[in-house]
Design a protein around this motif. Structure first.
Motif, PDB file in Angstrom:
ATOM      1  N   LEU A 107      58.226  67.564 -59.142  1.00 22.51           N
ATOM      2  CA  LEU A 107      57.288  68.605 -59.591  1.00 22.51           C
ATOM      3  C   LEU A 107      56.259  68.057 -60.567  1.00 22.51           C
ATOM      4  CD1 LEU A 107      59.720  71.631 -60.135  1.00 22.51           C
ATOM      5  CD2 LEU A 107      58.370  71.077 -58.110  1.00 22.51           C
ATOM      6  N   THR A 108      56.694  67.233 -61.517  1.00 23.44           N
ATOM      7  CA  THR A 108      55.757  66.724 -62.527  1.00 23.44           C
ATOM      8  C   THR A 108      54.740  65.752 -61.943  1.00 23.44           C
ATOM      9  OG1 THR A 108      57.437  65.093 -63.145  1.00 23.44           O
ATOM     10  CG2 THR A 108      57.261  67.058 -64.524  1.00 23.44           C
ATOM     11  N   ASN A 109      55.089  65.109 -60.840  1.00 18.27           N
ATOM     12  CA  ASN A 109      54.140  64.234 -60.138  1.00 18.27           C
ATOM     13  C   ASN A 109      53.835  64.852 -58.776  1.00 18.27           C
ATOM     14  OD1 ASN A 109      52.504  62.108 -59.428  1.00 18.27           O
ATOM     15  ND2 ASN A 109      54.119  60.581 -59.357  1.00 18.27           N
ATOM     16  N   TRP A 110      53.331  66.073 -58.832  1.00 16.41           N
ATOM     17  CA  TRP A 110      53.141  66.862 -57.620  1.00 16.41           C
ATOM     18  C   TRP A 110      52.192  66.212 -56.619  1.00 16.41           C
ATOM     19  CZ3 TRP A 110      55.370  70.000 -54.606  1.00 16.41           C
ATOM     20  CH2 TRP A 110      54.651  70.726 -53.650  1.00 16.41           C
ATOM     21  N   SER A 111      51.203  65.483 -57.099  1.00 18.84           N
ATOM     22  CA  SER A 111      50.236  64.855 -56.186  1.00 18.84           C
ATOM     23  C   SER A 111      50.942  63.876 -55.245  1.00 18.84           C
ATOM     24  CB  SER A 111      49.129  64.138 -56.967  1.00 18.84           C
ATOM     25  OG  SER A 111      49.677  63.138 -57.815  1.00 18.84           O
ATOM     26  N   THR A 112      51.919  63.120 -55.771  1.00 11.50           N
ATOM     27  CA  THR A 112      52.680  62.194 -54.924  1.00 11.50           C
ATOM     28  C   THR A 112      53.575  62.958 -53.958  1.00 11.50           C
ATOM     29  OG1 THR A 112      52.690  60.477 -56.623  1.00 11.50           O
ATOM     30  CG2 THR A 112      54.396  60.335 -54.935  1.00 11.50           C
ATOM     31  N   THR A 113      54.217  64.008 -54.450  1.00 15.74           N
ATOM     32  CA  THR A 113      55.074  64.830 -53.589  1.00 15.74           C
ATOM     33  C   THR A 113      54.259  65.450 -52.464  1.00 15.74           C
ATOM     34  OG1 THR A 113      56.530  65.349 -55.449  1.00 15.74           O
ATOM     35  CG2 THR A 113      56.659  66.799 -53.531  1.00 15.74           C
ATOM     36  N   LYS A 114      53.071  65.930 -52.793  1.00 14.78           N
ATOM     37  CA  LYS A 114      52.203  66.546 -51.783  1.00 14.78           C
ATOM     38  C   LYS A 114      51.837  65.539 -50.689  1.00 14.78           C
ATOM     39  CE  LYS A 114      48.193  67.988 -53.227  1.00 14.78           C
ATOM     40  NZ  LYS A 114      47.132  68.818 -53.869  1.00 14.78           N
ATOM     41  N   LEU A 163      53.178  74.206 -56.811  1.00 15.54           N
ATOM     42  CA  LEU A 163      54.357  74.345 -57.660  1.00 15.54           C
ATOM     43  C   LEU A 163      54.966  75.743 -57.510  1.00 15.54           C
ATOM     44  CD1 LEU A 163      53.086  72.632 -60.933  1.00 15.54           C
ATOM     45  CD2 LEU A 163      54.640  71.669 -59.221  1.00 15.54           C
ATOM     46  N   PRO A 164      56.287  75.855 -57.538  1.00 22.54           N
ATOM     47  CA  PRO A 164      56.938  77.170 -57.394  1.00 22.54           C
ATOM     48  C   PRO A 164      56.722  78.028 -58.634  1.00 22.54           C
ATOM     49  CG  PRO A 164      58.561  75.508 -57.955  1.00 22.54           C
ATOM     50  CD  PRO A 164      57.274  74.767 -57.722  1.00 22.54           C
TER      51      PRO A 164
END
Length: 240
Positions: A107-114, A163-164
């Motif tokens: 979640l804190t590095n959402w750009s990578t997760t996306k 993010l949720p």
């Protein structure tokens, strides 16, 4: 004070062994207000407190669901039955979920997760269209391994666009990394806490046995039912 009646039955909680805590030597002193007794070296959770905070959590998720909010359910216990329970409950309530290892920075590095989620969707699409069949066997094996890894760890959030709004965590110890990321980002959290946990970390902490499948299932079912009711309420329909 709760606003709705969620039928949280004492007898059902006893049957599900919601009251069983950890060994008295492995407790967090902050949990003292939620413990009613000691029995054979085991702390016993106060079920009146469990019912109260579970009801508050049900109120919260009902209201949020009625306004079309997105939920992420996190349950990363290694027991297959626990993982399967998280999956089926999340699908029923149309929630995102993580039921395997929490990847740091999810979640804190959402750009990578996306980026990883887009890769997962692209690989699924390529496989579905038969594009893997046109590639050399070695390349196909690599792509299938990558797809399997992404599906295992991110399959439950493959449709999460951002993010949720609320994160529900089963087992604070197992889900501590997820909880810390939510705290950093200011995402509201509901957390199942056993007698060895810190009740101050989540917005709503529900004291209950986090080791027994029946106990986890009991709490999960109540929260999911509240979400489903919220989803089907008139305000949710108007918003969609």
């Amino acid at each position: 004070m709760t606003r709705r009646y969620w039928n949280i039955n004492l007898e059902e909680m006893l049957e599900a062994r919601v009251y069983l805590g950890h060994n008295t030597k492995k407790w967090n002193p902050k949990m003292a207000p939620f413990i009613s007794a000691k029995r054979k070296g085991i702390h016993i959770t106060n079920l009146t407190k469990t019912a109260r905070f579970l009801s508050e959590a049900c109120d919260l998720v009902f209201d949020a669901a009625s306004r079309g909010k997105d939920f992420l359910i996190v349950g990363t216990k290694k027991k297959k039955r626990a993982a399967d329970s998280i999956t089926s409950a999340a699908i029923k309530a149309r929630c995102h979920y993580i039921n395997k290892k929490w990847l740091g920075g999810m979640l804190t590095n959402w750009s990578t997760t996306k980026t990883r989620l887009q890769e997962l969707r692209d690989l699924r699409a390529q496989q579905g269209m038969g594009k893997f069949n046109r590639l050399p066997k070695r390349d196909v094996a690599i792509l299938k391994r990558r797809l399997s890894t992404l599906q295992t760890y991110l399959g439950g959030i493959k449709y999460m666009a951002g993010l949720p709004d609320i994160v529900i965590i089963f087992d604070q110890k197992e889900g501590y990394k997820a909880l810390r990321e939510c705290v950093i980002l200011g995402i509201p959290t509901i957390c199942l806490i056993d007698t060895n946990c810190d009740p101050d970390l989540a917005d709503i902490s529900i004291p209950a046995n986090d080791d027994t499948i029946a106990s986890i299932q009991f709490i999960l079912n109540k929260l999911v039912s509240a979400i489903c009711e919220g989803r089907s309420s008139s305000s949710y329909i108007r918003n969609h």
